[in-house]
Write an enzyme that holds these catalytic residues in place. Structure first.
Site, PDB file in Angstrom:
ATOM      1  N   GLU A 274       0.813  -1.224   0.000  1.00 57.55           N
ATOM      2  CA  GLU A 274       0.000   0.000   0.000  1.00 57.55           C
ATOM      3  C   GLU A 274       0.842   1.269   0.000  1.00 57.55           C
ATOM      4  O   GLU A 274       0.530   2.254   0.670  1.00 57.55           O
ATOM      5  CB  GLU A 274      -0.994  -0.035   1.166  1.00 57.55           C
ATOM      6  CG  GLU A 274      -1.930  -1.231   1.063  1.00 57.55           C
ATOM      7  CD  GLU A 274      -2.942  -1.349   2.183  1.00 57.55           C
ATOM      8  OE1 GLU A 274      -2.913  -0.507   3.105  1.00 57.55           O
ATOM      9  OE2 GLU A 274      -3.764  -2.282   2.133  1.00 57.55           O
ATOM     10  N   GLU A 377      -6.110 -10.056  -3.014  1.00 54.04           N
ATOM     11  CA  GLU A 377      -6.958  -9.992  -1.806  1.00 54.04           C
ATOM     12  C   GLU A 377      -8.424  -9.795  -2.190  1.00 54.04           C
ATOM     13  O   GLU A 377      -9.106  -8.926  -1.652  1.00 54.04           O
ATOM     14  CB  GLU A 377      -6.496  -8.858  -0.887  1.00 54.04           C
ATOM     15  CG  GLU A 377      -5.039  -8.923  -0.456  1.00 54.04           C
ATOM     16  CD  GLU A 377      -4.640  -7.783   0.464  1.00 54.04           C
ATOM     17  OE1 GLU A 377      -5.535  -7.160   1.075  1.00 54.04           O
ATOM     18  OE2 GLU A 377      -3.427  -7.513   0.588  1.00 54.04           O
TER      19      GLU A 377
END
Length: 502
Positions: A274, A377
């Site tokens: 991220e 994910e």
């Protein structure tokens, strides 16, 4: 619709933008939009968004990093929930600054769901399957006509799996349910820095070790997630208090401890998680910190594949931080480093209602980097309800599996001690399928070669198409029988298997 005419329109903030008035858009049609964009003025580049305004609202349908000295390609799309008599497609600078935007060669192509699905099926046949011809002869080398041929897929080539949590340790029903379905896994939280070293020097890999024992006992490949999470909220508190050389020593120790302990065990590592949204380490260690992480990780485990991983790249283009264009820029920076340490692209895929033509456009743009792409994910927001979760999950999985640059798909559906999941569960706590679980089971069966059987023709041959993976083929004629195993890997060429019955 093809080419559409560009005009200038006044946007919601009062500025003028090139735009298109689109009439009579239909519900359920999949619209693919593309054009070339350039900016004028003192700026060298700007993130330009294509936005669609209908009676029900405004949404981003595509982006490009436009430049002042050349044309940049923008591709995206949309699907409407209800018909629109009149809609406006316009362009907007993401930072709200006045920018002259030029557009040319705009195209809006409508596809029926059947046409879109046919393209997926064609892509699956080319990328996920391969033709096989079994040639059968007798002891003298003569063709054997009418021989019975059966084929069984022993394992799948394409990695499809899910996150697991420590609740799987010692949980026989959970382990059996998982191993029956998936050939890939990722640990939800148990390898994150806050879990393995909550206090400096206090290393604890107990849970990760036990989870690794489970996946290895069932020949399940496993991704490493993650070495660093850039979000300060999930960075150990003691790390947040370090600066300078002390912080640099701590991160190097983290990489070496983790990757040397598990050298060869994890096929991937998400090195920087991220980073489009947070920048904890480069803010403190300088702009080359991430590249140094990749270099150190590759030295510690040369055979693992190193990834970046982020959210809102493929899910939406509303997020200014995480659009595909910013991701491409960062990926290219790391690819140009020492021997290209970055080797894989991770897309988290935490979806609300997915925009499937935008998803394909994003994957197409990332594919130009010629790196493996993984959906890492995948889930659908619980706010949409169980039935919508299942329907949207199926669309996302079909789109991902059919894309030629997709190398693997991971679901973010680890079952917690409470019986819940992060956003989406496949089963209830007793491992009875929820609607999303039914979708997964359906696709697992669909993407596996089953019930392959036939007879050889006059030339002693039997041909069929099968998904990539490991196979066992048995041939019988009269009292003679022979069984062989082989690997069906990706190729445009037909795989030829020669079997001689003695």
């Amino acid at each position: 619709m093809g080419q559409i005419e560009v005009k200038n329109y006044r946007t919601e903030n009062g500025t003028y933008s090139p735009g298109f008035l689109l009439n009579n858009l239909t519900e359920g049609t999949i619209y693919s939009f593309s054009c070339w964009v350039q900016i004028k003025g003192r700026r060298d580049s700007a993130l330009i968004k294509a936005r669609l305004n209908t009676a029900t609202g405004t949404s981003c349908i595509g982006t490009t990093l436009a430049r002042s000295h050349c044309w940049s390609f923008l591709k995206g799309g949309f699907v409407l929930d209800s018909p629109s008599i009149s809609s406006l497609l316009y362009f907007k600078n993401s930072d709200q600054n006045d920018t002259v935007i030029l557009v040319k060669s705009a195209s809006l192509q409508p596809f029926s769901p059947e046409q879109w699905n046919q393209h997926r099926d064609d892509s699956i046949q080319k990328r996920r399957k391969r033709f096989i011809t079994v040639h059968v002869s007798d002891a003298q080398g003569n063709h054997v006509r009418g021989a019975n041929v059966t084929a069984q897929q022993l394992s799948k080539d394409f990695p499809f799996g899910s996150a697991i949590s420590s609740t799987i340790i010692g949980n026989q029903p959970y382990q059996e349910w998982f191993a029956e379905r998936f050939n890939a896994a990722v640990f939800e939280n148990e390898l994150k820095w806050y879990a393995t070293e909550p206090q400096q020097g206090n290393l604890n890999y107990t849970l990760a070790d036990k989870m690794l024992e489970f996946v290895q006992a069932h020949q399940i490949m496993v991704r490493g997630h993650n070495i660093f999470w850039e979000d300060p909220m999930y960075t150990p508190s003691w790390v947040r208090n370090l600066t300078g050389d002390a912080l640099r020593a701590a991160v190097n120790s983290r990489i070496r401890s983790l990757l040397r302990r598990y050298k060869g065990d994890f096929v991937h590592w998400d090195v920087s998680n991220e980073m489009l949204h947070f920048n904890f380490y480069e803010e403190r260690l300088g702009p080359n910190a991430t590249l140094e992480f990749f270099q150190t990780a590759k030295q510690a485990d040369p055979l693992t594949t190193l990834f970046m991983n982020d959210f809102n790249v493929v899910e939406t283009c509303e997020d200014d931080n995480a659009n595909v264009d910013n991701y491409v820029v960062k990926l290219k920076q790391l690819m140009q480093g020492d021997e290209g340490m970055l080797q894989g692209i991770g897309l988290e895929g935490h979806f609300g209602k997915p925009n499937i033509p935008l998803m394909r456009a994003v994957l197409d743009k990332l594919a130009t980097l010629r790196l493996p792409i993984w959906l890492t994910e995948i889930d659908i927001s619980r706010t949409l309800g169980l039935q919508n979760q299942a329907a949207y999950l199926e669309e996302v999985l079909r789109e991902g599996f059919s894309h030629p640059s997709m190398h693997g798909i991971m679901l973010w559906t680890a079952l917690e001690k409470s019986g819940s999941c992060y956003q989406m569960c496949l089963t209830d706590p007793n491992f009875r399928n929820l609607p999303a679980g039914d979708v997964v089971d359906k696709l697992l069966k669909e993407w596996q070669s089953r019930d392959i059987q036939g007879k050889t023709n006059v030339r002693g041959s039997y041909s069929f198409s099968a998904f990539l993976g490991e196979y066992e083929v048995s041939v019988s004629s009269g009292n003679a029988t022979k069984t062989v195993t082989f690997s069906l890997d990706g190729s445009v060429e037909t795989k030829h298997i020669n079997i001689q019955l003695m």
